[in-house]
Design an enzyme around this catalytic site. Sequence first.
Site, mmCIF file in Angstrom:
data_model
loop_
_atom_site.group_PDB
_atom_site.id
_atom_site.type_symbol
_atom_site.label_atom_id
_atom_site.label_comp_id
_atom_site.label_asym_id
_atom_site.label_seq_id
_atom_site.Cartn_x
_atom_site.Cartn_y
_atom_site.Cartn_z
ATOM 1 N N GLY A 1 0.863 -1.156 -0.072
ATOM 2 C CA GLY A 1 -0.230 0.055 0.120
ATOM 3 C C GLY A 1 1.006 1.158 -0.134
ATOM 4 O O GLY A 1 2.064 1.292 0.193
ATOM 5 N N CYS A 2 0.365 2.359 -0.274
ATOM 6 C CA CYS A 2 1.171 3.488 -0.589
ATOM 7 C C CYS A 2 0.835 5.122 -0.446
ATOM 8 O O CYS A 2 -0.465 5.175 -0.452
ATOM 9 C CB CYS A 2 1.913 3.326 -2.089
ATOM 10 N N ALA A 3 1.610 5.697 -0.691
ATOM 11 C CA ALA A 3 1.267 7.558 -0.777
ATOM 12 C C ALA A 3 2.081 7.889 -2.122
ATOM 13 O O ALA A 3 3.193 7.529 -2.336
ATOM 14 C CB ALA A 3 1.768 8.004 0.251
#
Lengths: 411, 365, 144, 238, 501
Positions: free
Chosen positions: B14-16
């Site tokens: 998951g990430c930004a």
Amino acid sequence: MHRKYVIIGNSAAAVGAVEAIRRNDRNGSIVIFSKESQSTYSRPLISYYNQGKVGRESIYFRPDDFYEKNDCDFRPGTSVFKIDIHSCTITTDSGSDEKYDRLLIATGSEPVVPPFPGLDTVSNVRTYTSFDDALALEELISSGLSRVLIVGAGLIGLKCAEGISKKADVTCVDLSDKVLSSILDDVSSDLISDHIRSNGIKLVLGNAVKAFSGNKAELADGSRIDFDVLVIASGVRPCASLFKNAGGLTGKGIIIDDHCRTSAENVFAAGDCVESVDMSTGKYKVMALLPNAYMQGECAGSNMSDTECVFNKAIPMNALTLFGLHILTTGSYTGEVSDDSEGNDIRRFYHSDNRLNGYILINNIDKAGIYTSMIRDRVPLDTIDFGLVRKAPGLMAFGRVYRDKTLGGKS
Amino acid sequence: MYELREGEFRNISGCAISGIFSRSGNRFSGRRIIDSMKVMHERSNGLGGGFAAYGIYPEYKEFYALHVFYDDTQARKDCESFIDAHFDIINLSRIPTRKTPAITDEPLIWRYFVAPLPTRLAESQLDEKEYTVRCVFAINTSIKGAYVVSGGKNMGVFKAVGYPEDVGEFYKLEEYEGYCFTAHGRYPTNTPGWWGGAHPFSLLDHSVVHNGEISSYDANRRAIEMYGYKCTLQTDTEVITYIIDFLHRRKGLSFKEVCSVMAAPFWSTIEAMPEDDRNELIYLRSTFSSQLITGPFSIIVGFEGGIMALNDRLKLRSMVVGEKDEMVYIASEEAAIRVIQNDLDRIRAPKGGECVMFTVDKGDE
Amino acid sequence: MKRVYVNEEWCLGCHLCEYYCAFAQTNENDIARALKDKVIKPGIRVEEHNGICFAVSCRHCEEPLCAKSCITGALTVVSGIVSVDTEKCIGCYTCILNCPYGAISPSEKGAILKCQLCSDNTHGSPACVKGCPNKAIVFEERGL
Amino acid sequence: MMIRAKGLSTREINSAISAAENKIDIVDCFGERFIGCGSSGRRINITGTPGNALGAYLDGSEIIVKGNAQDAVGDTMNDGMITIYGNAGDALGYAMRGGRIFVRDDSGYRTGIHMKEYGDKKPVIVVGGRCGSFLGEYLAGGLIIVLGIGCNTFPAGFFTGTGMHGGSMFIRSAVPPAGLPEQVIVKQANQSEMSLIKDILKEFCSYFDISADTIYDRPFYMLTSNSKNPYKQLYTEN
Amino acid sequence: MPVDYLYPEYEVIRNYDRCINCRVCERQCANEVHEFPENAGKMVCDSSKCVNCHRCVALCPTKALKIVKSDHTFKHNANWSGKAITEIYKQAGTGGVLLSSMGNPENYPIYFDKMLINASQVTNPSIDPLREPMETRTYLGSKPKEIRRDQDGRLINTLPPQIKLSMPIMFSAMSYGSISYNAHESLARAAQELGILYNTGEGGLHESLYKYGQNTIVQVASGRFGVHKEYLGSGAAIEIKMGQGAKPGIGGHLPGTKIGGDISRTRMIPEGSDAISPAPHHDIYSIEDLRQLVFSLKEATEYQKPVIVKIAAVHNVSAIASGIARSGADIIAIDGFRGGTGAAPTRIRDNVGIPIELALASVDSRLRSEGIRDNVSIIAAGSIRSSSDIVKAIALGADCIYIGTSALLALGCHLCRSCQTGKCNWGIATQREDLVKRLNPEIGTVRLVNLLTAWQHEIKEMMGGMGINSIESLRGNRSMLRGTGLNERELEILGIKHAGE
């Protein structure tokens, strides 16, 4: 518009008319005159009453609330004395007048009593067409008068004999050498006579009552029969005199057309009192039978309340059981006969010109209505498997198209 | 115990993401994108961060800028001899970094400005771009310990294991000026982290930062590998990058069309469209059915002269787009935009499957 | 009104309708116990001949000749269903003589027996239809 | 209308054929496949060597080839007429159901395999010269005539009539056929049997300008099948 | 010959406490197992005639019947099974080739049962198919190799003809003749209702089914029965049958006894005459001949119909598929060795061919490795028994699957494997009029629609679980599969990892 319907008579034809009128007209008033005192009852049931198969309460043709529910002004015990077809008025025995907008004559039939010499010397004489007759006969027999002589071995006579056979010693006399001569042919008649005899009824056939002296009958061949009670069962005739006296067209009965209209305007007639076309022969005939009476009454009622209705399917038909033996007959016994009987199973079919005219079934009566419909609908016999249907009544003989329509609901 | 390196297993994360773009092509410092990413610290876990910067090498804009990681000097030697054999090397240098305690285990990080050797290019019968791509694949798959991080013109990718803000510090990103920056902070669930595996992922001038995990991964991978791509990293981002390259560069689809393939509208939506649009979408979706990407993703794609953003068609990941004058901001969270430009003219969350694209010349498409 | 229709094309002549009908009339809950060693008297009957077969049951005519000719008033139309009051019926069989489909038969008890669309038992809807393995018998609205 | 086939794709040729009114001349034919495929109501003259599957599924058109034809002429043909002024290749008239094929000279292997007839459809193949092996394999219906003109041996290869279960073959030969499968009945055609093919022979001869007398100088062997169910006894239910 | 007497394989057990002598069993058994001798006063049966089709069991209103495996046995022998022995007796008695029907019943590995499907947890949301759109629509056909644009830059539609399906399931080829008209009509109607296609098989197309053309695949087999221009044009696609999983390398043979009026008309061959499909197409002896047939069919139908080439899964299936993918065919159907049949030589059915799972995986990998996977769509067939089999097949690389046996089961087949007798009590594999009518297409259609609707729901559930909302994202997505109890080689061929990896 408020319409006034007057009905003379209170049997099946009257009931048919009331039910039809009320389908179309909830507001009009209906007045029913009955010379009898009971609510409408089923005349054919009187022998079952005597037999003990039908209780007093079960003889009624319609439930107690029939008149109320159909908003009828029911006048029991009131005979109609006169009809004035010009002023549209009827007059009762008690002299009161009633106007009508539509009149139905459903006066039924009355027993024929031949002028036997010495009849007036006989005690305990009854005819056998009304509930009162049945009640009276029951009373006589239960009072110990057990030897009953029935004059006439037709439908009424034999049903009466069956009705009382358990309690009385019954002898039946008929001028004809066959029983049920009006509804059976010779071949089938013999089987019935045997059956009746085997059930303890004395049958004296081909021998007429010449005279009575007291409760003793003197027969044509010179023999004598002692009895306690005499039942005259020599047939019925239509009660057509009221209308005849009013100037209406009558034959043996009141002549009606296929709308159950009489010769007089706004006057209809239905049931045993009329003479209409027998569709198995195309000729006018008195067909004093409950089903015809109801359907004529219904047709008349419908037309009286302005809904056109045709009834042209009257045929002679009889369904009776005598001492457990089922007999169904329909139509007329004219033309060629095909006999598919086997032993005691009688299957006789009368046909001509590619049409079935009539049939007699004794014992196995399964699906007989299919034959009736063949007569009623004048089904051309070459369009069906007649050979098959005679032996095995069924829709099988009629072909796929007919069945798709009748059973499959496909037009 | 032998630890699997990224690329040897399927990575799930998951990430930004964030992106800043100047529609007029004005260049600005990389500081701003670092600030933006800082706000989303919670979306990363220190196992990967990176940036793509466009317009940073104006003096070398005619040349492919290769950013390369080396495990050791042997790898560098091998690679440089390969590069030398295929390209004219115009300039080479270490990429400047500053020591920071947050970033450790750095590889050797080199930068080359190159142009294909005309003779080799002619021999290959390929166009210049395809030639360069093949060379990059050759290095990445066959030279042990060498990994080309980016290879487009007038752009570069800077990435590392660490939080993105630390990665920015490490690379002195504030010293670069470009018209477009994209950034990524990573939250891998089961990886020790590897420098090459960080985002952005790029091929030529296309770079992709991606937040999400695609369910269609293997379907996409096995389809794209048919066309000469090698998914060495087994990351979603890599496959997305290749799909974009395949559709845009190789098949000549516009970015809008690329979006209609990758996040194709549902059939029910397509059926309800006017006939021309419908036929076009049916055509695209059935022709490129293996390039449909399902599962949650939001991506920002940088390319020469433009930026594009796309959400999966169910919009299972967040993404907002803000605009102020000629500046465009795209980020996983609104706060990441507000922190650098609070006074926005406009801010919106694009629909799932909607192609958000800005280019320097034409502006909003 | 919903009626029982027979799609002759699909009738297999298996006679299951007859047995399910007979079972329905018993109001028993086990068909084996209900019909074991019994000669069944179903309200629907299969005709078979030369490979053709179909089942026949009361059509619930709009102008039911059976009810019109009933001499006791036992046959009446109750919400479209031609129904028999077996207490009233004396088994004269005038209805059998009149039914053009042969859909009425004598019962052992001296009255008649006919299909009443399972309105008179616990089945609720015609058991023959539920039991037909080939949808040859259906219960639906078709016009007549 | 004239079509110069060379350089055209099959599709172009066939769409020109369907666009044409009726009569089409195709010249410069060099192996273009599927000419007249499924066509009806046309008359197609071909000069050159048409490619495989000439007149496949032909549905009533007439095709005339001035030259040799390749393989699979009249594959699954339904109706119409194919006349070849030369040789035909293998699998001539495969699974053909109707219409006629006349080959002036020889035909290859598997001529008329699995031809079948239905109702008024009765396919006919006449080969002027000789045929390869497997002539009339699986023959299920129709008529095959082999004239063996210019051939002094039996004018067909091996395995004639394998699996034949319908139809008939008339083979003109100086020597009787040998080695036929069990279920094939062979006999020298008598006069009444010959009368069955008289008209077709006459027509064939007139097409190719063959003197009718020359073909009656030798006996015709008639091959028919003794069973419509050749494999009835082959199986055991398990 | 008493020496050939074999005790029946099944015994019909009647509970006389429940039997009401209704004789339904007797009327329903085409094998004449049951009888009601007047003098016996009760039903009796001859178990030796029983094929265990359950028709009597199913229709017995009192549930008085059951059929059990006879416990009569040969002396135990792990090598010489009772089956092996009885088959020898049969052949010794008749000299015939053993003929069987339906699919291979032998105990070979079923790879579908050794693969497990993935689901999303935490990192990637699963999708609720009840709320979210979940797409199963599938297009089959070759994909264009290049994108073309008109002068205005608009895309030009270069898509070759496609088959559009609401879900990746079709009814596989079963000819009119091998199965009844009513079975065919059920399939056609269900296909129409479901938005999928059914396949005529090699028996031609009955004229009254032409109206379902948009949902019909017309098959061209080596016998070319009923093949003519109108037939070819009547369907939505054309299938060339090169082979069949149940009997690779073997032709078909419908005995003349089954070629009655309608079948004769549809196949366009005389009544009573055997319908023989040769083992090969005699106009196809090589891959280039196949190309010729593909293009002759395309010519005949003006390139409007996709052409499917159906082959049996055999040892070098991937190389064959590669050839087909380059032959101009739009779709390859691969039929695994468990596929059903109306009749096949037992030895062939039980010993020839390979499992569809392996064939499919290797074909898909091979085509991808050659970069030609987009040239064709792949249909997998050969005993697809459930929606999870379908999900697995698609994850392995199929675009679509064919179901045959499953569809027949939905229609009432009880897998008694007696199709070859022509006395199918369920009205499916028979042409006897009284038996054919036992399958009312109205019921058949509903049951097929029910089955596939249910399967579609299940597929959507599984896709949702994987976080996939479009079937194309499942296609070839082998990371969604894990093997259990498979060896390295099997895993490698399937292209999947072992569970736990």
